[in-house]
Design an enzyme around this catalytic site. Structure first.
Site: not given
Ligand code: AMP
Length: 215
Positions: A13, A88, A127, A160, A171
């Protein structure tokens, strides 16, 4: 153009968002980046979000929705946007839909990147990210010039917290349980474009652009 990009963690993404932002000149709004920024600045939101993020759980809807509402108020969103990682949950999608309807500016399309689970485990397990600027690498598919060092700022590369093996599993489960239902939600309202997320980056971008241009 108002587009949301959804897909499991590691489906590309972030990479595809950067390509689309450049192609369509619209802001790329990543809820994950906004949350990571809040965590690093130790804001109140950041303090509340931190534990959820490092354990691979979703940050509660109320916190994320408050943050996103504020982001949508910024003037750069007037010409459209590309959402990455938001919504999400179906609850987030419903609030987003109501908010955009109130502005008479609904989503044009929701692009879902489709990548098999085994492929994701390999991608996320390798990663690495720069501890300073956040640039992403992959030990096999996209290594830095010097092992363990960022090409851009020479800082050490780190794993990370949420890319650790047990967190990756968590996740993926969270995605299956809470985010995958969005596919049906958007399919039912005729907004979903499912795109094969495996292969050469430029090909994937081309597939996404082709889907968006027929909307
Ligand atoms: P990402 O970089 O999009 O994978 O987001 C990293 C982390 O941020 C996720 O594993 C969630 O803990 C949190 N997160 C990001 N976007 C959302 C969302 N729309 N709703 C809830 N948690 C989020």
């Amino acid at each position: 153009m108002r587009v949301a990009l959804i897909g499991p963690p590691g489906s590309g993404k972030g990479t595809q968002s950067a390509n689309l932002r450049d192609r369509y000149a619209i802001p790329h709004i990543s809820s994950g980046d906004l949350l990571r920024d809040a965590v690093s600045r130790e804001t109140e939101l950041g303090m509340q979000a931190k534990e959820f993020m490092s354990s691979g759980r979703l940050v509660p809807d109320k916190l994320v929705l408050g943050m996103m509402k504020e982001r949508f108020e910024q003037p750069d969103c007037a010409a459209g946007f590309l959402l990455d990682g938001f919504p999400r949950t179906v609850a987030q999608a419903e609030v987003l839909g109501a908010m955009l309807d109130a502005k008479h500016a609904p989503l044009d399309s929701v692009v879902a990147l489709v990548v098999a689970r085994e492929e994701i485990v390999v991608r996320l397990g390798g990663r690495r990210s720069c501890g300073k600027c956040g640039k992403l690498y992959h030990v096999t598919f996209d290594p830095p010039a010097v092992a363990g060092k960022c090409d851009a700022c020479n800082a050490d590369l780190v794993i990370r917290d949420d890319d650790r093996e047990e967190t990756i599993r968590q996740r993926l489960e969270v995605y299956e349980e809470q985010t995958a239902p969005l596919l049906d939600y958007y399919r039912n309202i005729g907004l979903l474009a499912e795109i094969d997320g495996v292969g050469v980056q430029a090909d994937i971008s081309g597939r996404i652009a082709a889907a968006l241009e027929v909307v």
